[in-house]
Design a protein around this motif. Structure first.
Motif, mmCIF file in Angstrom:
data_model
loop_
_atom_site.group_PDB
_atom_site.id
_atom_site.type_symbol
_atom_site.label_atom_id
_atom_site.label_comp_id
_atom_site.label_asym_id
_atom_site.label_seq_id
_atom_site.Cartn_x
_atom_site.Cartn_y
_atom_site.Cartn_z
ATOM 1 N N ASN A 27 -24.353 19.501 27.101
ATOM 2 C CA ASN A 27 -23.774 20.837 27.083
ATOM 3 C C ASN A 27 -22.979 21.067 25.806
ATOM 4 O O ASN A 27 -22.468 20.136 25.186
ATOM 5 C CB ASN A 27 -22.861 21.048 28.292
ATOM 6 C CG ASN A 27 -21.733 20.028 28.323
ATOM 7 O OD1 ASN A 27 -21.971 18.844 28.548
ATOM 8 N ND2 ASN A 27 -20.511 20.464 28.086
ATOM 9 N N THR A 28 -22.897 22.317 25.415
ATOM 10 C CA THR A 28 -22.098 22.685 24.245
ATOM 11 C C THR A 28 -21.137 23.804 24.619
ATOM 12 O O THR A 28 -21.272 24.441 25.657
ATOM 13 C CB THR A 28 -23.001 23.181 23.087
ATOM 14 O OG1 THR A 28 -23.723 24.342 23.511
ATOM 15 C CG2 THR A 28 -23.973 22.100 22.650
ATOM 16 N N CYS A 29 -20.167 24.022 23.763
ATOM 17 C CA CYS A 29 -19.299 25.188 23.908
ATOM 18 C C CYS A 29 -19.155 25.842 22.542
ATOM 19 O O CYS A 29 -19.330 25.187 21.512
ATOM 20 C CB CYS A 29 -17.933 24.807 24.484
ATOM 21 S SG CYS A 29 -16.932 23.768 23.420
ATOM 22 N N ASN A 30 -18.857 27.126 22.552
ATOM 23 C CA ASN A 30 -18.754 27.867 21.305
ATOM 24 C C ASN A 30 -17.333 27.767 20.760
ATOM 25 O O ASN A 30 -16.382 28.210 21.384
ATOM 26 C CB ASN A 30 -19.133 29.335 21.526
ATOM 27 C CG ASN A 30 -19.270 30.078 20.212
ATOM 28 O OD1 ASN A 30 -18.294 30.314 19.527
ATOM 29 N ND2 ASN A 30 -20.502 30.438 19.879
ATOM 30 N N ASN A 47 -21.880 26.048 18.010
ATOM 31 C CA ASN A 47 -22.126 25.304 19.235
ATOM 32 C C ASN A 47 -21.660 23.874 19.033
ATOM 33 O O ASN A 47 -22.218 23.143 18.206
ATOM 34 C CB ASN A 47 -23.611 25.315 19.593
ATOM 35 C CG ASN A 47 -24.028 26.613 20.236
ATOM 36 O OD1 ASN A 47 -23.209 27.310 20.833
ATOM 37 N ND2 ASN A 47 -25.293 26.956 20.127
ATOM 38 N N THR A 48 -20.653 23.468 19.763
ATOM 39 C CA THR A 48 -20.024 22.172 19.565
ATOM 40 C C THR A 48 -20.061 21.351 20.850
ATOM 41 O O THR A 48 -19.891 21.888 21.939
ATOM 42 C CB THR A 48 -18.563 22.349 19.112
ATOM 43 O OG1 THR A 48 -18.539 23.117 17.907
ATOM 44 C CG2 THR A 48 -17.901 21.000 18.852
ATOM 45 N N VAL A 49 -20.278 20.071 20.683
ATOM 46 C CA VAL A 49 -20.277 19.138 21.812
ATOM 47 C C VAL A 49 -18.883 18.542 21.956
ATOM 48 O O VAL A 49 -18.201 18.289 20.961
ATOM 49 C CB VAL A 49 -21.316 18.023 21.577
ATOM 50 C CG1 VAL A 49 -21.248 16.967 22.668
ATOM 51 C CG2 VAL A 49 -22.715 18.623 21.507
ATOM 52 N N PHE A 50 -18.440 18.318 23.182
ATOM 53 C CA PHE A 50 -17.115 17.734 23.394
ATOM 54 C C PHE A 50 -17.099 16.656 24.466
ATOM 55 O O PHE A 50 -16.089 15.979 24.640
ATOM 56 C CB PHE A 50 -16.120 18.829 23.811
ATOM 57 C CG PHE A 50 -16.430 19.453 25.157
ATOM 58 C CD1 PHE A 50 -15.939 18.901 26.328
ATOM 59 C CD2 PHE A 50 -17.223 20.582 25.244
ATOM 60 C CE1 PHE A 50 -16.232 19.462 27.563
ATOM 61 C CE2 PHE A 50 -17.520 21.157 26.473
ATOM 62 C CZ PHE A 50 -17.021 20.600 27.636
ATOM 63 N N SER A 51 -18.214 16.459 25.147
ATOM 64 C CA SER A 51 -18.173 15.706 26.411
ATOM 65 C C SER A 51 -18.601 14.254 26.322
ATOM 66 O O SER A 51 -18.811 13.607 27.351
ATOM 67 C CB SER A 51 -19.037 16.431 27.451
ATOM 68 O OG SER A 51 -20.369 16.576 26.983
ATOM 69 N N LYS A 103 -10.058 19.034 28.443
ATOM 70 C CA LYS A 103 -9.790 19.479 29.815
ATOM 71 C C LYS A 103 -10.100 20.960 29.972
ATOM 72 O O LYS A 103 -10.738 21.370 30.959
ATOM 73 C CB LYS A 103 -8.329 19.204 30.175
ATOM 74 C CG LYS A 103 -7.950 19.679 31.563
ATOM 75 C CD LYS A 103 -6.470 19.421 31.849
ATOM 76 C CE LYS A 103 -6.072 19.991 33.200
ATOM 77 N NZ LYS A 103 -4.621 19.737 33.491
ATOM 78 N N GLU A 104 -9.669 21.771 29.018
ATOM 79 C CA GLU A 104 -9.890 23.213 29.109
ATOM 80 C C GLU A 104 -11.374 23.545 29.017
ATOM 81 O O GLU A 104 -11.891 24.373 29.781
ATOM 82 C CB GLU A 104 -9.110 23.926 28.006
ATOM 83 C CG GLU A 104 -9.200 25.444 28.054
ATOM 84 C CD GLU A 104 -8.669 26.037 29.344
ATOM 85 O OE1 GLU A 104 -9.164 27.117 29.737
ATOM 86 O OE2 GLU A 104 -7.772 25.433 29.974
ATOM 87 N N TRP A 105 -12.089 22.918 28.087
ATOM 88 C CA TRP A 105 -13.522 23.180 27.948
ATOM 89 C C TRP A 105 -14.289 22.702 29.176
ATOM 90 O O TRP A 105 -15.251 23.334 29.599
ATOM 91 C CB TRP A 105 -14.048 22.508 26.689
ATOM 92 C CG TRP A 105 -13.522 23.110 25.421
ATOM 93 C CD1 TRP A 105 -13.129 24.409 25.233
ATOM 94 C CD2 TRP A 105 -13.323 22.439 24.175
ATOM 95 N NE1 TRP A 105 -12.699 24.597 23.943
ATOM 96 C CE2 TRP A 105 -12.806 23.409 23.266
ATOM 97 C CE3 TRP A 105 -13.522 21.143 23.720
ATOM 98 C CZ2 TRP A 105 -12.502 23.104 21.941
ATOM 99 C CZ3 TRP A 105 -13.217 20.830 22.412
ATOM 100 C CH2 TRP A 105 -12.712 21.793 21.525
ATOM 101 N N PHE A 145 -30.461 17.817 22.774
ATOM 102 C CA PHE A 145 -29.191 18.127 22.121
ATOM 103 C C PHE A 145 -29.410 19.436 21.377
ATOM 104 O O PHE A 145 -30.035 19.464 20.324
ATOM 105 C CB PHE A 145 -28.827 16.991 21.166
ATOM 106 C CG PHE A 145 -27.403 16.960 20.707
ATOM 107 C CD1 PHE A 145 -26.528 16.032 21.220
ATOM 108 C CD2 PHE A 145 -26.948 17.853 19.750
ATOM 109 C CE1 PHE A 145 -25.206 15.971 20.772
ATOM 110 C CE2 PHE A 145 -25.636 17.807 19.306
ATOM 111 C CZ PHE A 145 -24.764 16.869 19.818
ATOM 112 N N SER A 146 -28.937 20.533 21.946
ATOM 113 C CA SER A 146 -29.257 21.862 21.411
ATOM 114 C C SER A 146 -28.253 22.300 20.345
ATOM 115 O O SER A 146 -27.645 23.354 20.430
ATOM 116 C CB SER A 146 -29.294 22.881 22.547
ATOM 117 O OG SER A 146 -29.878 24.084 22.111
ATOM 118 N N SER A 147 -28.095 21.451 19.346
ATOM 119 C CA SER A 147 -27.179 21.741 18.256
ATOM 120 C C SER A 147 -27.589 20.895 17.055
ATOM 121 O O SER A 147 -28.204 19.837 17.214
ATOM 122 C CB SER A 147 -25.735 21.429 18.661
ATOM 123 O OG SER A 147 -24.827 21.770 17.638
ATOM 124 N N THR A 148 -27.248 21.330 15.865
ATOM 125 C CA THR A 148 -27.603 20.589 14.658
ATOM 126 C C THR A 148 -26.817 19.291 14.568
ATOM 127 O O THR A 148 -25.613 19.269 14.786
ATOM 128 C CB THR A 148 -27.328 21.444 13.410
ATOM 129 O OG1 THR A 148 -28.064 22.664 13.512
ATOM 130 C CG2 THR A 148 -27.753 20.714 12.148
#
Length: 282
Positions: free
Chosen positions: A180-183, A188-192, A206-208, A147-150
């Motif tokens: 995976n993350t998105c900016n 860096n945020t997780v959504f999945s 859906k967009e991410w 998990f590449s985020s805090t």
């Protein structure tokens, strides 16, 4: 590449909560795993989607029929440890013994080699990189724990590990499928998966997902159980994280599976050209 995975545990397997932390606590709670597994099977069948199931060894031991059904349908099975403890709260021997126990239970029930693993809470950190040694030693080929985020349960933030890669540690190598993350606004945020998926509106998810070349999902049976008991003595913030968005989670996931093609980890591993993926030394 979009991958569907489930972490199979019961509603009370909540990390960092004193009343649900140890195995000795779990017997006092009602089990809801069977009805919630029915929901997951319904989701996968309705959308004709394969998935990888990371199963808790404790669940396999107590409810072997759950594991056998997953295996008999043809879904891939991986280990989620036996006792659902945070990796960074264990030493290497404790972790390795727990891992070995979970793998043996799953392999004895299915007759199939367990090749993949996910740590509870994605709790492999820079201080517990020895976990990769234990994974390789126990025959794990694919890990899904980075998990590449805090976050509260750790994570590995010194490296930007956001797509499939090969992890190299002390000369040992293991194939990694990270979260995976998105900016979003510079973060860096997780959504999945999990509470992140339940929190964000479907339009954004859906967009991410559309923008992401690689998406690794993770869901738990409890994510679809709107009638589960509410744990006592948890803060308002913690309660929000645990229960927000559960009522709509099933419909959101079904929409996502309808609009995008999801595969299991086994198929994803066969698609990746591992000779061309980055080797990350940690």
């Amino acid at each position: 590449m979009k991958i569907l995975t489930f972490d199979i545990e019961d509603w009370f397997h909540i990390l960092d909560n004193p009343g649900t932390k140890s195995i000795s606590d779990w017997g006092k709670f009602e089990t809801r795993i069977h009805r919630n597994m029915d929901i997951i099977h319904e989701i996968c069948t309705k959308n004709n989607t394969k998935a990888t199931f990371f199963i808790l060894g404790w669940i396999a031991e107590k409810y072997p029929e759950i594991v056998k059904k997953i295996s008999n349908i043809g879904y891939q099975i991986g280990s989620h440890t036996y006792s659902h403890q945070l990796v960074f709260e264990q030493n290497q021997k404790q972790f390795s013994n727990d891992l070995e126990k979970s793998i043996k239970l799953l392999e004895d029930l299915t007759g199939k080699k367990v090749k993949c693993f996910r740590a509870p809470g994605f709790s492999i950190t820079e201080n517990t990189l020895w976990a990769f040694e234990s994974l390789v030693k126990n025959g794990i080929e694919y890990d899904c724990s980075i998990f590449s985020s805090t976050r509260a349960h750790g994570g590995i933030t010194s490296k930007n590990i956001n797509v499939p890669c090969t992890i190299s540690h002390k000369g040992l190598k293991i194939k990694e499928f990270p979260i995976n993350t998105c900016n979003i606004a510079g973060f860096n945020t997780v959504f999945s998966g999990g509470g992140y998926f339940r929190f964000f509106p479907y339009k954004l998810i859906k967009e991410w997902t559309k923008q992401s070349r690689y998406t690794m999902t993770y869901f738990h049976p409890r994510d679809f159980d709107a009638n589960q008991p509410v744990l006592k003595n948890v803060s308002a913030y913690r309660k929000f994280k645990l229960y927000h968005g559960i009522k709509g989670c099933k419909n959101k996931l079904e929409k996502l599976l309808f609009e995008f093609n999801f595969i299991d980890l086994q198929e994803a591993a066969s698609i990746v050209n591992w000779k061309k993926t980055e080797i990350i030394n940690i």
